[in-house]
Design an enzyme around this catalytic site. Structure first.
Site, PDB file in Angstrom:
ATOM      1  N   CYS A  31      32.614  37.030  76.166  1.00 51.78           N
ATOM      2  CA  CYS A  31      32.235  38.111  77.331  1.00 51.78           C
ATOM      3  C   CYS A  31      31.834  36.733  78.762  1.00 51.78           C
ATOM      4  O   CYS A  31      31.872  37.725  79.804  1.00 51.78           O
ATOM      5  CB  CYS A  31      30.858  39.157  76.753  1.00 51.78           C
ATOM      6  SG  CYS A  31      30.215  38.301  75.718  1.00 51.78           S
TER       7      CYS A  31
ATOM      8  N   HIS B  90      25.242  41.309  80.638  1.00 53.30           N
ATOM      9  CA  HIS B  90      25.156  39.612  81.233  1.00 53.30           C
ATOM     10  C   HIS B  90      24.763  39.353  82.901  1.00 53.30           C
ATOM     11  O   HIS B  90      25.057  39.962  83.756  1.00 53.30           O
ATOM     12  CB  HIS B  90      25.936  38.977  80.805  1.00 53.30           C
ATOM     13  CG  HIS B  90      25.934  39.030  79.427  1.00 53.30           C
ATOM     14  ND1 HIS B  90      24.781  39.345  78.286  1.00 53.30           N
ATOM     15  CD2 HIS B  90      27.026  38.310  77.731  1.00 53.30           C
ATOM     16  CE1 HIS B  90      25.281  39.840  76.723  1.00 53.30           C
ATOM     17  NE2 HIS B  90      26.598  38.806  76.691  1.00 53.30           N
TER      18      HIS B  90
HETATM   19  N1  LIG Z   1      28.765  43.131  72.066  1.00 52.31           N
HETATM   20  C1  LIG Z   1      29.453  42.528  72.993  1.00 52.31           C
HETATM   21  O1  LIG Z   1      28.758  42.017  74.003  1.00 52.31           O
HETATM   22  C2  LIG Z   1      30.247  41.808  72.768  1.00 52.31           C
HETATM   23  C3  LIG Z   1      31.082  41.146  73.717  1.00 52.31           C
HETATM   24  C4  LIG Z   1      31.909  40.042  73.728  1.00 52.31           C
HETATM   25  C5  LIG Z   1      32.479  40.140  72.280  1.00 52.31           C
HETATM   26  N2  LIG Z   1      32.664  40.886  71.051  1.00 52.31           N
HETATM   27  C6  LIG Z   1      32.206  40.490  69.841  1.00 52.31           C
HETATM   28  O2  LIG Z   1      33.250  42.070  69.400  1.00 52.31           O
HETATM   29  C7  LIG Z   1      32.899  42.071  67.816  1.00 52.31           C
HETATM   30  C8  LIG Z   1      31.896  43.476  67.480  1.00 52.31           C
HETATM   31  O3  LIG Z   1      30.837  42.827  68.211  1.00 52.31           O
HETATM   32  P1  LIG Z   1      29.481  44.592  68.655  1.00 52.31           P
HETATM   33  O4  LIG Z   1      28.816  44.032  69.257  1.00 52.31           O
HETATM   34  O5  LIG Z   1      30.105  45.726  68.465  1.00 52.31           O
HETATM   35  O6  LIG Z   1      29.462  44.294  67.065  1.00 52.31           O
HETATM   36  P2  LIG Z   1      27.932  45.823  66.183  1.00 52.31           P
HETATM   37  O7  LIG Z   1      27.711  46.419  67.295  1.00 52.31           O
HETATM   38  O8  LIG Z   1      27.806  45.249  65.401  1.00 52.31           O
HETATM   39  O9  LIG Z   1      29.806  46.557  65.711  1.00 52.31           O
HETATM   40  C9  LIG Z   1      30.572  45.389  64.315  1.00 52.31           C
HETATM   41  C10 LIG Z   1      31.721  46.710  64.157  1.00 52.31           C
HETATM   42  O10 LIG Z   1      32.042  46.107  63.112  1.00 52.31           O
HETATM   43  C11 LIG Z   1      32.453  47.055  61.851  1.00 52.31           C
HETATM   44  N3  LIG Z   1      31.929  45.900  60.593  1.00 52.31           N
HETATM   45  C12 LIG Z   1      31.807  45.115  60.672  1.00 52.31           C
HETATM   46  N4  LIG Z   1      32.073  44.348  59.452  1.00 52.31           N
HETATM   47  C13 LIG Z   1      33.625  44.472  58.894  1.00 52.31           C
HETATM   48  C14 LIG Z   1      33.767  44.410  57.771  1.00 52.31           C
HETATM   49  N5  LIG Z   1      33.630  44.265  57.107  1.00 52.31           N
HETATM   50  N6  LIG Z   1      34.704  45.123  57.667  1.00 52.31           N
HETATM   51  C15 LIG Z   1      35.092  46.940  58.804  1.00 52.31           C
HETATM   52  N7  LIG Z   1      34.359  46.530  60.193  1.00 52.31           N
HETATM   53  C16 LIG Z   1      33.763  45.906  59.867  1.00 52.31           C
HETATM   54  C17 LIG Z   1      31.456  47.573  62.010  1.00 52.31           C
HETATM   55  O11 LIG Z   1      31.125  48.914  61.470  1.00 52.31           O
HETATM   56  P3  LIG Z   1      30.459  49.102  60.797  1.00 52.31           P
HETATM   57  O12 LIG Z   1      29.462  50.341  60.972  1.00 52.31           O
HETATM   58  O13 LIG Z   1      30.896  50.572  59.045  1.00 52.31           O
HETATM   59  O14 LIG Z   1      28.766  48.095  59.812  1.00 52.31           O
HETATM   60  C18 LIG Z   1      30.972  48.011  63.568  1.00 52.31           C
HETATM   61  O15 LIG Z   1      31.746  49.076  63.153  1.00 52.31           O
HETATM   62  C19 LIG Z   1      32.427  40.526  68.014  1.00 52.31           C
HETATM   63  O16 LIG Z   1      33.646  40.177  67.204  1.00 52.31           O
HETATM   64  C20 LIG Z   1      31.274  40.128  68.726  1.00 52.31           C
HETATM   65  O17 LIG Z   1      31.550  38.721  68.346  1.00 52.31           O
HETATM   66  C21 LIG Z   1      31.043  41.477  71.418  1.00 52.31           C
END
Ligand SMILES: NC(=O)c1ccc[n+]([C@@H]2O[C@H](COP(=O)([O-])OP(=O)(O)OC[C@H]3O[C@@H](n4cnc5c(N)ncnc54)[C@H](OP(=O)(O)O)[C@@H]3O)[C@@H](O)[C@H]2O)c1
Length: 349
Positions: A131, A244
């Site tokens: 990001c 950010h």
């Molecule tokens: N947040 C940001 O600003 C941002 C920016 C750029 C990239 N990212 C990337 O995007 C990804 C998600 O980030 P997020 O911030 O959205 O995280 P988050 O809010 O913690 O959400 C994680 C998601 O992944 C699912 N998940 C976790 N373990 C799983 C598994 N074993 N099998 C299937 N689904 C699973 C979770 O499902 P449950 O609800 O069932 O737990 C939830 O839907 C990460 O790789 C992160 O590095 C995030």
């Protein structure tokens, strides 16, 4: 956009997944059928899409990707490593938000405003950059086109939501605890973030750089297709809920004046210039929240270097830093006719 596509969101219940869902609807992406996938934990929940409540399914077997054209993955690196190659083998194109494939030489790492043409080289997986890197490259690329950048020095001020939905909830709970005179509890972050800040908590390398900082270095070089550009970063987590901020110092080969830079950025895609010098008014994370554009301002001559320029930016990292960038890549694939079904059995090496 005459065709429509069978789409799956892997990680649909997360901070990024929910934003992707909203963007598919608000940008009218041609979806014929939508699967919401997450872990067992959220199977059975429902999420709204186009006036319907769609069920969330746990991703457990390969069969779930049958007949899916496009997977938008945001479920973390290990989940992507497990399921993205399987989805590709089943014939889908995967746009992945995790770091799992970003530096893979055969996987395009794409910011549409910078290197959209790279999507043409995909072999099933396209990676969405980190990001902070997306926000920085959108702002630096147009300047780099006008006057080559030799060196970037960045300092980031990263919100809690960069670590997901649970981290955002933890920051709110900690603020409440502190205001009630209690000790703040930390589960997602290693230290209390409310009324505090700390250097980014990703693993450190032998030179003392954390993973997040090295992502800014390595991913920017890959996106710019320029291994010579010198980049250093200090990433800091701050008690902001969403969006950010980054302080960026640029050293150009030859001087680029603040006036020229402003003129360029005013016309650049994905950027909004936000400056009122009389009022000391510049981009702020609360104002970047929910916006598609990266807000850029406080563009000034670096008084320590004749070829230096300082700028300040804020961007919604869940939106442009993740979900929106992924959906824009999907739109590019549709526009260029590259979202065709892959041959079933396509392998990702
Ligand atoms: N947040 C940001 O600003 C941002 C920016 C750029 C990239 N990212 C990337 O995007 C990804 C998600 O980030 P997020 O911030 O959205 O995280 P988050 O809010 O913690 O959400 C994680 C998601 O992944 C699912 N998940 C976790 N373990 C799983 C598994 N074993 N099998 C299937 N689904 C699973 C979770 O499902 P449950 O609800 O069932 O737990 C939830 O839907 C990460 O790789 C992160 O590095 C995030």
């Amino acid at each position: 956009m005459s065709n429509s596509y069978s789409v799956a969101i892997l990680g649909a219940t997360g901070a990024v997944g929910r934003e992707i869902l909203e963007l598919l609807e608000s940008r009218n992406f041609p979806v014929s059928d939508l699967k919401l996938l997450a872990s067992e934990r959220s199977a059975g929940q429902t999420l709204p899409f186009r006036g319907e409540n769609l069920p969330v399914e746990a991703v457990k077997s390969e069969a779930i990707f049958k007949n899916v054209d496009l997977v938008l993955a945001s479920a973390g690196s290990s989940t992507s490593k497990t399921w993205a190659p399987i989805a590709v083998e089943k014939g889908a194109v995967v746009i992945d938000n995790s770091s799992a494939f970003r530096m893979h030489p055969e996987v395009p790492l794409v910011v549409p405003e910078v290197n959209g043409e790279a999507v043409a080289n995909h072999k099933g997986i396209i990676a969405n950059p980190n990001c902070t890197t997306i926000l920085m490259t959108v702002a630096v690329w147009p300047l780099h086109q006008a006057q080559p950048v030799k060196r970037i020095v960045a300092a980031t001020y990263q919100s809690a939501s960069g670590a997901g939905a649970k981290a955002m909830a933890e920051l709110k709970a900690q603020a409440r605890e502190i205001l009630e005179g209690k000790q703040p509890t930390s589960q997602v972050f290693p230290y209390p973030l409310a009324f505090n800040l700390f250097p980014h908590n990703s693993p450190l390398n032998d030179w003392g750089y954390c993973e997040e900082e090295m992502k800014m270095v390595n991913e920017t070089r890959k996106i710019f297709d320029n291994q010579q550009i010198r980049i250093t970063a200090t990433c800091v987590r701050v008690p902001v809920l969403r969006a950010h901020s980054e302080a960026i110092n640029l050293e150009f080969e030859n001087p680029l004046s603040p006036e020229e830079a402003k003129e360029i950025l005013q016309k650049a895609p994905g950027i909004k210039l936000v400056e009122d010098w009389q009022k000391n008014y510049f981009p702020m994370p609360v104002e970047a929240t929910g916006k598609d554009e990266v807000l850029v301002g406080r563009i000034r001559q670096d008084i320590s270097h004749p070829c230096g320029l300082e700028l300040w930016l804020c961007g919604d990292q869940i939106r442009k830093g993740a979900a929106l960038n992924a959906v824009q890549i999907a739109e590019l694939l549709v526009e260029k006719g590259l979202l065709k079904k892959l041959a079933v059995g396509t392998k990702v090496n």
